[in-house]
Write a protein that holds these residues in place. Sequence first.
Motif, mmCIF file in Angstrom:
data_model
loop_
_atom_site.group_PDB
_atom_site.id
_atom_site.type_symbol
_atom_site.label_atom_id
_atom_site.label_comp_id
_atom_site.label_asym_id
_atom_site.label_seq_id
_atom_site.Cartn_x
_atom_site.Cartn_y
_atom_site.Cartn_z
ATOM 1 N N PRO A 1 22.253 106.344 28.252
ATOM 2 C CA PRO A 1 21.941 104.918 28.174
ATOM 3 C C PRO A 1 22.434 104.185 29.416
ATOM 4 C CG PRO A 1 23.754 105.488 26.723
ATOM 5 C CD PRO A 1 23.194 106.775 27.222
ATOM 6 N N GLN A 2 21.641 103.242 29.862
ATOM 7 C CA GLN A 2 21.967 102.470 31.059
ATOM 8 C C GLN A 2 22.559 101.121 30.678
ATOM 9 O OE1 GLN A 2 21.542 103.875 34.268
ATOM 10 N NE2 GLN A 2 21.305 105.616 32.866
ATOM 11 N N HIS A 3 23.379 100.567 31.572
ATOM 12 C CA HIS A 3 23.963 99.232 31.392
ATOM 13 C C HIS A 3 24.715 99.146 30.064
ATOM 14 C CE1 HIS A 3 21.450 98.430 34.792
ATOM 15 N NE2 HIS A 3 20.349 98.541 34.095
ATOM 16 N N VAL A 4 25.636 100.080 29.858
ATOM 17 C CA VAL A 4 26.403 100.117 28.611
ATOM 18 C C VAL A 4 27.482 99.033 28.626
ATOM 19 C CG1 VAL A 4 27.906 101.527 27.160
ATOM 20 C CG2 VAL A 4 25.967 102.588 28.344
ATOM 21 N N LEU A 5 27.527 98.255 27.555
ATOM 22 C CA LEU A 5 28.560 97.251 27.394
ATOM 23 C C LEU A 5 29.821 97.898 26.825
ATOM 24 C CD1 LEU A 5 26.413 94.443 25.732
ATOM 25 C CD2 LEU A 5 27.149 94.526 28.114
ATOM 26 N N ALA A 6 30.958 97.269 27.045
ATOM 27 C CA ALA A 6 32.215 97.756 26.477
ATOM 28 C C ALA A 6 33.192 96.590 26.427
ATOM 29 C CB ALA A 6 32.792 98.892 27.318
ATOM 30 N N TYR A 7 34.220 96.748 25.597
ATOM 31 C CA TYR A 7 35.280 95.751 25.525
ATOM 32 C C TYR A 7 36.494 96.300 26.268
ATOM 33 C CZ TYR A 7 32.419 93.222 22.215
ATOM 34 O OH TYR A 7 31.386 92.521 21.641
ATOM 35 N N ALA A 8 36.856 95.624 27.350
ATOM 36 C CA ALA A 8 37.996 96.016 28.182
ATOM 37 C C ALA A 8 39.118 95.004 27.986
ATOM 38 C CB ALA A 8 37.579 96.073 29.651
ATOM 39 N N GLY A 9 40.349 95.437 28.155
ATOM 40 C CA GLY A 9 41.503 94.563 27.950
ATOM 41 C C GLY A 9 41.456 93.325 28.833
ATOM 42 N N ALA A 10 41.887 92.194 28.263
ATOM 43 C CA ALA A 10 41.826 90.933 29.007
ATOM 44 C C ALA A 10 43.188 90.265 29.147
ATOM 45 C CB ALA A 10 40.865 89.962 28.310
ATOM 46 N N SER A 11 44.263 90.934 28.722
ATOM 47 C CA SER A 11 45.592 90.335 28.800
ATOM 48 C C SER A 11 46.619 91.440 28.960
ATOM 49 C CB SER A 11 45.888 89.533 27.526
ATOM 50 O OG SER A 11 46.010 90.411 26.413
ATOM 51 N N LEU A 12 47.863 91.054 29.261
ATOM 52 C CA LEU A 12 48.931 92.041 29.370
ATOM 53 C C LEU A 12 49.137 92.770 28.050
ATOM 54 C CD1 LEU A 12 51.623 90.233 31.562
ATOM 55 C CD2 LEU A 12 50.116 92.129 32.211
ATOM 56 N N GLU B 1 33.753 88.413 18.059
ATOM 57 C CA GLU B 1 34.759 87.721 17.242
ATOM 58 C C GLU B 1 35.884 88.671 16.871
ATOM 59 O OE1 GLU B 1 35.151 85.242 13.019
ATOM 60 O OE2 GLU B 1 33.179 85.916 13.728
ATOM 61 N N CYS B 2 35.520 89.865 16.464
ATOM 62 C CA CYS B 2 36.526 90.849 16.061
ATOM 63 C C CYS B 2 37.456 91.205 17.219
ATOM 64 C CB CYS B 2 35.823 92.105 15.537
ATOM 65 S SG CYS B 2 36.942 93.454 15.123
ATOM 66 N N GLU B 3 36.895 91.380 18.397
ATOM 67 C CA GLU B 3 37.686 91.815 19.552
ATOM 68 C C GLU B 3 38.396 90.670 20.265
ATOM 69 O OE1 GLU B 3 38.146 95.062 20.107
ATOM 70 O OE2 GLU B 3 36.962 95.253 18.293
ATOM 71 N N GLY B 4 38.139 89.453 19.842
ATOM 72 C CA GLY B 4 38.767 88.310 20.512
ATOM 73 C C GLY B 4 38.267 88.190 21.936
ATOM 74 N N ARG B 5 36.948 88.221 22.092
ATOM 75 C CA ARG B 5 36.374 88.158 23.435
ATOM 76 C C ARG B 5 36.844 86.905 24.166
ATOM 77 N NH1 ARG B 5 29.891 87.630 24.925
ATOM 78 N NH2 ARG B 5 30.186 87.445 27.195
ATOM 79 N N GLY B 6 37.308 87.101 25.392
ATOM 80 C CA GLY B 6 37.775 85.989 26.202
ATOM 81 C C GLY B 6 39.275 85.782 26.139
ATOM 82 N N SER B 7 39.931 86.377 25.136
ATOM 83 C CA SER B 7 41.392 86.258 25.054
ATOM 84 C C SER B 7 42.036 87.637 25.038
ATOM 85 C CB SER B 7 41.796 85.448 23.813
ATOM 86 O OG SER B 7 41.272 86.039 22.632
ATOM 87 N N ARG B 8 41.695 88.463 24.029
ATOM 88 C CA ARG B 8 42.277 89.803 23.970
ATOM 89 C C ARG B 8 41.457 90.822 24.775
ATOM 90 N NH1 ARG B 8 42.252 88.061 18.663
ATOM 91 N NH2 ARG B 8 40.646 89.550 18.062
ATOM 92 N N TYR B 9 40.139 90.732 24.671
ATOM 93 C CA TYR B 9 39.247 91.659 25.371
ATOM 94 C C TYR B 9 38.175 90.881 26.117
ATOM 95 C CZ TYR B 9 41.173 95.543 22.610
ATOM 96 O OH TYR B 9 42.003 96.471 22.044
ATOM 97 N N ARG B 10 37.659 91.515 27.171
ATOM 98 C CA ARG B 10 36.500 90.998 27.897
ATOM 99 C C ARG B 10 35.304 91.874 27.582
ATOM 100 N NH1 ARG B 10 38.897 91.521 33.792
ATOM 101 N NH2 ARG B 10 39.948 93.240 32.728
#
Length: 200
Positions: free
Chosen positions: A135-146, A108-117
Motif C-alpha cells: 500500500p502506498q501513502h500509509v498513514l500512521a500515528y507517531a509520538g507528538a510529545s516527550l 480522538e483515541c490517539e489524541g491527535r495533535g497532543s499525544r500523537y501526530r
Amino acid sequence: MSTGEATEPCLDGWLAEHGAAPLSDRRPVLAYGSNACPAKITWLRETLGLAGPAVVLRARCTGLAAVWSAGLRARDGQRPAVLAAAPGVIEQHAVWFATPEQRRVLDECEGRGSRYRLVCLHGSERIRLEDGSQPQHVLAYAGASLQRAALLVGGRPVRCVDVDQRTALALSGTSATSDGLTYAEVCGEPHHDLAGCGAI
C-alpha cells in the motif's frame, strides 16, 4: 471484518453487500500496539462510537518497530507503544483500511495533535500485505510529545515484542529526541491520494 487473505474485488463485493464504503474510499493506516488487537476495535465501538466494518489486514513491516514510550497513559497507567525507525528489523503489524469517519475516531483515541501526530510514512514499500501488495501513502500515528517519545534504556529503544507490558512498566530511562522515521505530518484531512505529502 478482519481478513488477511481477501483480494480487493472479493472484499469490495462483501463491503457493497453490507452497504459499506469500498477500499477506494478508505485510507491505509498502520496499526501497531493495541490498535492491531481485535479487542481494541470492540472498545472503539463501545466507547467512541466506531461504526461500520473494520478492514484490517496483516502486514510485514521492515525498518520500523513498535517500541515502548517514555510516558504512561493517563487513562489506565499503562505504557503505550510508539513507532520508531529500526533498520534491519522486521515486525508483523497490521494495516487498517479506514473510512474518514473511522480515522477520525482513531484521531480522538490517539489524541491527535497532543499525544500523537497523524503522519504519512515515506518509503512505504517497507510495508507489505500478505498478498504481496505494498500500500502506498500509509498513514500512521507517531509520538507528538516527550511522553510519547521512545523510551531509551541504555541508549536504545525497547521493542514491544521483546518486553511485555508488566515488565515495561518497571523500566526507567530517558526520552528519545527523535523517532528516526521519515514522514510528513498531515494537517487537517488527508488528501484523497496523499500524493502531495512532503518529508519533514
